[in-house]
Design a protein around this motif. Structure first.
Motif, PDB file in Angstrom:
ATOM      1  N   ASP A 120       0.873  -1.173   0.000  1.00  0.00           N
ATOM      2  CA  ASP A 120       0.000   0.000   0.000  1.00  0.00           C
ATOM      3  C   ASP A 120       0.908   1.220   0.000  1.00  0.00           C
ATOM      4  O   ASP A 120       1.508   1.560   1.017  1.00  0.00           O
ATOM      5  CB  ASP A 120      -0.896  -0.014   1.240  1.00  0.00           C
ATOM      6  CG  ASP A 120      -1.898   1.141   1.244  1.00  0.00           C
ATOM      7  OD1 ASP A 120      -1.554   2.235   0.751  1.00  0.00           O
ATOM      8  OD2 ASP A 120      -3.018   0.944   1.756  1.00  0.00           O
ATOM      9  N   GLU A 121       1.010   1.872  -1.150  1.00  0.00           N
ATOM     10  CA  GLU A 121       1.970   2.966  -1.295  1.00  0.00           C
ATOM     11  C   GLU A 121       1.667   4.108  -0.324  1.00  0.00           C
ATOM     12  O   GLU A 121       2.582   4.736   0.231  1.00  0.00           O
ATOM     13  CB  GLU A 121       1.980   3.475  -2.730  1.00  0.00           C
ATOM     14  CG  GLU A 121       3.106   4.460  -3.015  1.00  0.00           C
ATOM     15  CD  GLU A 121       3.234   4.769  -4.489  1.00  0.00           C
ATOM     16  OE1 GLU A 121       4.318   5.234  -4.902  1.00  0.00           O
ATOM     17  OE2 GLU A 121       2.264   4.550  -5.236  1.00  0.00           O
ATOM     18  N   GLY A 122       0.377   4.374  -0.097  1.00  0.00           N
ATOM     19  CA  GLY A 122       0.013   5.440   0.831  1.00  0.00           C
ATOM     20  C   GLY A 122       0.477   5.152   2.247  1.00  0.00           C
ATOM     21  O   GLY A 122       1.020   6.038   2.928  1.00  0.00           O
ATOM     22  N   SER A 123       0.287   3.920   2.689  1.00  0.00           N
ATOM     23  CA  SER A 123       0.732   3.541   4.033  1.00  0.00           C
ATOM     24  C   SER A 123       2.249   3.590   4.139  1.00  0.00           C
ATOM     25  O   SER A 123       2.802   4.020   5.164  1.00  0.00           O
ATOM     26  CB  SER A 123       0.225   2.135   4.374  1.00  0.00           C
ATOM     27  OG  SER A 123      -1.186   2.098   4.414  1.00  0.00           O
ATOM     28  N   GLU A 124       2.921   3.154   3.076  1.00  0.00           N
ATOM     29  CA  GLU A 124       4.384   3.178   3.096  1.00  0.00           C
ATOM     30  C   GLU A 124       4.900   4.616   3.146  1.00  0.00           C
ATOM     31  O   GLU A 124       5.888   4.909   3.827  1.00  0.00           O
ATOM     32  CB  GLU A 124       4.942   2.469   1.858  1.00  0.00           C
ATOM     33  CG  GLU A 124       4.850   0.958   1.921  1.00  0.00           C
ATOM     34  CD  GLU A 124       5.754   0.362   2.987  1.00  0.00           C
ATOM     35  OE1 GLU A 124       6.875   0.874   3.201  1.00  0.00           O
ATOM     36  OE2 GLU A 124       5.330  -0.620   3.623  1.00  0.00           O
ATOM     37  N   LEU A 125       4.238   5.498   2.428  1.00  0.00           N
ATOM     38  CA  LEU A 125       4.645   6.898   2.452  1.00  0.00           C
ATOM     39  C   LEU A 125       4.459   7.486   3.853  1.00  0.00           C
ATOM     40  O   LEU A 125       5.333   8.218   4.348  1.00  0.00           O
ATOM     41  CB  LEU A 125       3.838   7.698   1.433  1.00  0.00           C
ATOM     42  CG  LEU A 125       4.082   9.211   1.408  1.00  0.00           C
ATOM     43  CD1 LEU A 125       5.551   9.528   1.162  1.00  0.00           C
ATOM     44  CD2 LEU A 125       3.210   9.886   0.364  1.00  0.00           C
ATOM     45  N   GLN A 126       3.360   7.143   4.509  1.00  0.00           N
ATOM     46  CA  GLN A 126       3.131   7.639   5.855  1.00  0.00           C
ATOM     47  C   GLN A 126       4.197   7.117   6.815  1.00  0.00           C
ATOM     48  O   GLN A 126       4.727   7.856   7.648  1.00  0.00           O
ATOM     49  CB  GLN A 126       1.739   7.215   6.328  1.00  0.00           C
ATOM     50  CG  GLN A 126       1.344   7.776   7.687  1.00  0.00           C
ATOM     51  CD  GLN A 126       1.293   9.291   7.706  1.00  0.00           C
ATOM     52  OE1 GLN A 126       0.890   9.909   6.717  1.00  0.00           O
ATOM     53  NE2 GLN A 126       1.721   9.903   8.803  1.00  0.00           N
ATOM     54  N   GLU A 184      10.409  10.405  -3.671  1.00  0.00           N
ATOM     55  CA  GLU A 184      10.469   9.284  -4.614  1.00  0.00           C
ATOM     56  C   GLU A 184      11.727   8.443  -4.387  1.00  0.00           C
ATOM     57  O   GLU A 184      11.673   7.208  -4.420  1.00  0.00           O
ATOM     58  CB  GLU A 184      10.434   9.801  -6.049  1.00  0.00           C
ATOM     59  CG  GLU A 184      10.608   8.720  -7.115  1.00  0.00           C
ATOM     60  CD  GLU A 184       9.553   7.630  -7.028  1.00  0.00           C
ATOM     61  OE1 GLU A 184       9.864   6.480  -7.388  1.00  0.00           O
ATOM     62  OE2 GLU A 184       8.420   7.918  -6.596  1.00  0.00           O
TER      63      GLU A 184
END
Length: 246
Positions: free
Chosen positions: A120-126, A160
């Protein structure tokens, strides 16, 4: 009216004798030609649509043969229809016989398994921003401001690069755990934006239990961060290509 022979796969002799139905509910037969055994059924269509039903039907024939102990095989691409056995000899065996024998030898005692990693890219970003104080501070300083293009590009590149490093760290952990068990590894392109790794492994048949255990360990290491799709039983499509021997 038939449209020729629908071919599923090639086996070394004596090959399987299956009592099952293939595409269009046609009985599956075995035919020996020049030292190769072909599984086939009578084609009822001029061209088969690559639907989920048809693809699964194609794979079911090969997996049934493997379940019955015929583990060495060359799966043929979906949708291969040839007019008659003379055409099979002329178009497939005559130009490629040595390579077909080499591929069968290469696959003897081996099986293909596959792994796909999704995040989950959003969770990883958080998580990244929570763990990286400098990057979080840089983002926070810019909040509420009218950003220049240079500022937008700068923060975007920094995030990124950090996300790419996280992605690569996961992949390297997977490779370190699994690659030593494999005879060969083929890394394929991800199939979606959430997929970060897609690989096929050629492994000895008797090492699958250990391989599966290592997949479980990877899942535990990244608990909650990854969805892992592990296919432990499939025909060796990734390792049965003639162009791999050029």
């Amino acid at each position: 009216m038939g449209y020729g022979l629908y071919l599923y796969g090639i086996f070394p002799p004596p090959g399987p004798r299956l009592h099952i139905q293939g595409l269009d509910q046609q009985p599956v037969h075995a035919h020996t030609l020049d030292g190769f055994v072909f599984l086939y059924s009578e084609a009822q269509q001029e061209r088969y649509l690559a639907s989920r039903r048809n693809l699964l039907g194609h794979e079911k024939v090969l997996e049934t043969a493997m379940h019955e102990g015929h583990r060495t095989l060359l799966p043929l691409q979906f949708g291969l229809i040839i007019e008659d056995w003379k055409a099979v000899g002329q178009q497939l065996i005559e130009p490629h016989s040595p390579k077909l024998h080499r591929l069968l030898q290469r696959l003897e005692g081996q099986r293909e398994v596959g792994i796909k990693l999704m995040w989950d890219e959003g969770s990883e970003l958080q998580m990244l921003l929570e763990e990286n104080e400098a990057l979080r501070a840089q983002r926070d300083r810019l909040e509420g401001q009218t950003l220049s293009m240079d500022q937008v590009v700068s923060i975007g590149q920094a995030i990124e690069q950090a996300m790419q490093a996280r992605r690569q760290a996961i992949i390297q952990t997977c490779q370190a755990a699994l690659n030593p068990l494999a005879t060969e590894v083929i890394e394929n392109d991800p199939l979606s934006d959430v997929m970060i790794y897609n690989a096929a492994y050629l492994i000895p048949w008797d090492s699958e239990a250990e391989f599966g255990q290592r997949v479980e360990e990877i899942d535990q290491i990244f608990a909650g961060r990854l969805r892992i799709r592990y296919n432990n039983f499939t025909a060796p499509f990734n390792f049965a290509r003639l162009d791999q021997l050029d």
